[in-house]
Design a protein around this motif. Structure first.
Motif, PDB file in Angstrom:
ATOM      1  N   ALA A 298      17.067  -3.962 108.523  1.00 40.12           N
ATOM      2  CA  ALA A 298      17.362  -2.552 108.288  1.00 40.12           C
ATOM      3  C   ALA A 298      16.301  -1.641 108.917  1.00 40.12           C
ATOM      4  CB  ALA A 298      17.460  -2.285 106.788  1.00 40.12           C
ATOM      5  N   SER A 299      15.043  -2.003 108.767  1.00 38.44           N
ATOM      6  CA  SER A 299      13.981  -1.184 109.366  1.00 38.44           C
ATOM      7  C   SER A 299      14.065  -1.225 110.885  1.00 38.44           C
ATOM      8  CB  SER A 299      12.606  -1.661 108.886  1.00 38.44           C
ATOM      9  OG  SER A 299      12.407  -3.036 109.158  1.00 38.44           O
ATOM     10  N   GLY A 300      14.439  -2.379 111.430  1.00 38.36           N
ATOM     11  CA  GLY A 300      14.623  -2.472 112.873  1.00 38.36           C
ATOM     12  C   GLY A 300      15.757  -1.591 113.372  1.00 38.36           C
ATOM     13  N   VAL A 301      16.847  -1.555 112.621  1.00 37.82           N
ATOM     14  CA  VAL A 301      17.986  -0.694 112.982  1.00 37.82           C
ATOM     15  C   VAL A 301      17.568   0.773 112.981  1.00 37.82           C
ATOM     16  CG1 VAL A 301      20.221   0.159 112.198  1.00 37.82           C
ATOM     17  CG2 VAL A 301      19.777  -2.295 112.225  1.00 37.82           C
ATOM     18  N   ILE A 302      16.781   1.170 111.980  1.00 38.07           N
ATOM     19  CA  ILE A 302      16.320   2.555 111.908  1.00 38.07           C
ATOM     20  C   ILE A 302      15.416   2.884 113.095  1.00 38.07           C
ATOM     21  CG2 ILE A 302      14.904   4.166 110.584  1.00 38.07           C
ATOM     22  CD1 ILE A 302      15.922   2.793 108.048  1.00 38.07           C
ATOM     23  N   VAL A 303      14.553   1.954 113.461  1.00 37.73           N
ATOM     24  CA  VAL A 303      13.671   2.170 114.617  1.00 37.73           C
ATOM     25  C   VAL A 303      14.489   2.419 115.880  1.00 37.73           C
ATOM     26  CG1 VAL A 303      11.992   1.099 116.159  1.00 37.73           C
ATOM     27  CG2 VAL A 303      11.718   0.889 113.695  1.00 37.73           C
ATOM     28  N   TRP A 304      15.423   1.509 116.163  1.00 40.04           N
ATOM     29  CA  TRP A 304      16.219   1.657 117.379  1.00 40.04           C
ATOM     30  C   TRP A 304      17.116   2.876 117.300  1.00 40.04           C
ATOM     31  CZ3 TRP A 304      14.063  -0.577 121.056  1.00 40.04           C
ATOM     32  CH2 TRP A 304      13.509  -1.850 120.942  1.00 40.04           C
ATOM     33  N   GLY A 305      17.626   3.172 116.101  1.00 43.92           N
ATOM     34  CA  GLY A 305      18.450   4.361 115.946  1.00 43.92           C
ATOM     35  C   GLY A 305      17.682   5.630 116.265  1.00 43.92           C
ATOM     36  N   ALA A 306      16.420   5.677 115.834  1.00 39.28           N
ATOM     37  CA  ALA A 306      15.582   6.850 116.124  1.00 39.28           C
ATOM     38  C   ALA A 306      15.233   6.923 117.604  1.00 39.28           C
ATOM     39  CB  ALA A 306      14.312   6.798 115.281  1.00 39.28           C
ATOM     40  N   VAL A 307      14.957   5.776 118.208  1.00 37.59           N
ATOM     41  CA  VAL A 307      14.597   5.748 119.631  1.00 37.59           C
ATOM     42  C   VAL A 307      15.732   6.309 120.487  1.00 37.59           C
ATOM     43  CG1 VAL A 307      14.177   4.208 121.596  1.00 37.59           C
ATOM     44  CG2 VAL A 307      12.941   3.865 119.449  1.00 37.59           C
ATOM     45  N   PHE A 308      16.969   5.971 120.133  1.00 38.67           N
ATOM     46  CA  PHE A 308      18.117   6.393 120.932  1.00 38.67           C
ATOM     47  C   PHE A 308      18.852   7.603 120.351  1.00 38.67           C
ATOM     48  CE2 PHE A 308      17.502   1.917 122.143  1.00 38.67           C
ATOM     49  CZ  PHE A 308      17.417   2.072 123.517  1.00 38.67           C
ATOM     50  N   GLY A 309      18.223   8.281 119.382  1.00 34.59           N
ATOM     51  CA  GLY A 309      18.765   9.534 118.885  1.00 34.59           C
ATOM     52  C   GLY A 309      19.906   9.428 117.908  1.00 34.59           C
TER      53      GLY A 309
ATOM     54  N   ASN B 277       8.743   2.670 110.242  1.00 30.25           N
ATOM     55  CA  ASN B 277       9.611   1.519 110.013  1.00 30.25           C
ATOM     56  C   ASN B 277       9.208   0.304 110.828  1.00 30.25           C
ATOM     57  OD1 ASN B 277      12.238   1.948 108.220  1.00 30.25           O
ATOM     58  ND2 ASN B 277      11.677   3.913 109.126  1.00 30.25           N
ATOM     59  N   ILE B 278       8.503   0.525 111.948  1.00 24.93           N
ATOM     60  CA  ILE B 278       7.956  -0.615 112.689  1.00 24.93           C
ATOM     61  C   ILE B 278       6.983  -1.386 111.787  1.00 24.93           C
ATOM     62  CG2 ILE B 278       6.343  -1.232 114.530  1.00 24.93           C
ATOM     63  CD1 ILE B 278       7.681   0.839 116.293  1.00 24.93           C
TER      64      ILE B 278
END
Length: 207
Positions: free
Chosen positions: A48-59, A80-81
């Motif tokens: 879940a934290s990984g999904v949030i990281v990538w979600g933030a990176v790609f907007g 979240n990292i």
């Protein structure tokens, strides 16, 4: 035309990634409630934290979760990292039962996990003086150390013939390779390409 085609391709990829990760989160969360094994919960937190990281990176997070707070995307990823690093170490400890099989390794993993959480307030303080970009780079640098430690512990468990280490080593290798490629792009060691930028997501989805 090419820009629109690239956006559609990226949307399709992000939708596929989110779908796969949501299925993994739901399945492992269900397993946690059924068998009450904490390793499933730590795995869910890692995902879940990984999904949030990538979600933030790609907007995606600012678009779907907090559209009225776009500045959160400057802070949410590296927080979240560190949560992901903490949860990953805890998962490894519980999944391999390192307290029983490898007590010294267990103590090291516990220290690394706690240090990852400690990094959050430190980075928050540094973000005001050093700048968000520098904190991003420091956070990414630390998580690469965590990934290296997790990889080393998994190899160690495999060499020591731990019964659960073989498939774990495969999963960790795929995920770590993706994370390293994307991190290399962040640190400008590799050119920016679609495959390199999404390597971390691909590795996370496959593992």
């Amino acid at each position: 035309g090419q820009v629109l085609a690239g956006e559609r391709r990226d949307r399709l990829f992000q939708g596929s990634f989110l779908g796969i990760m949501l299925v993994l989160v739901a399945y492992n969360l269900g397993m946690f409630f059924v068998v009450r094994e904490s390793s499933y919960l730590y795995y869910v937190i890692t995902l879940a934290s990984g999904v949030i990281v990538w979600g933030a990176v790609f907007g995606l997070t600012s678009e779907l979760l907090w559209s009225s707070r776009p500045t959160w995307d400057f802070f949410v990823p590296w927080i979240n990292i560190q949560v992901s690093g903490w949860a990953g170490c805890q998962f490894l400890r519980t999944y391999l039962v390192t307290r029983r099989h490898f007590p010294r390794v267990d103590k090291m993993l516990k220290w690394v996990a706690q240090t990852s959480l400690l990094m959050i307030p430190i980075f928050l303080l540094l973000s005001g003086s050093s700048g968000v970009l520098q904190v991003w780079e420091m956070s990414a640098g630390w998580i690469l150390v965590v990934v290296g430690i997790i990889m080393a512990v998994t190899i160690f468990a495999y060499v020591r013939r731990h019964l659960l280490a073989r498939f774990l080593l495969l999963a960790v290798s795929i995920s770590a390779t993706g994370a390293l490629v994307t991190s290399a792009v962040v640190f400008r060691l590799l050119p920016v390409t679609d495959l390199a930028m999404h390597a971390g997501q691909i590795g996370g989805g496959l593992s």
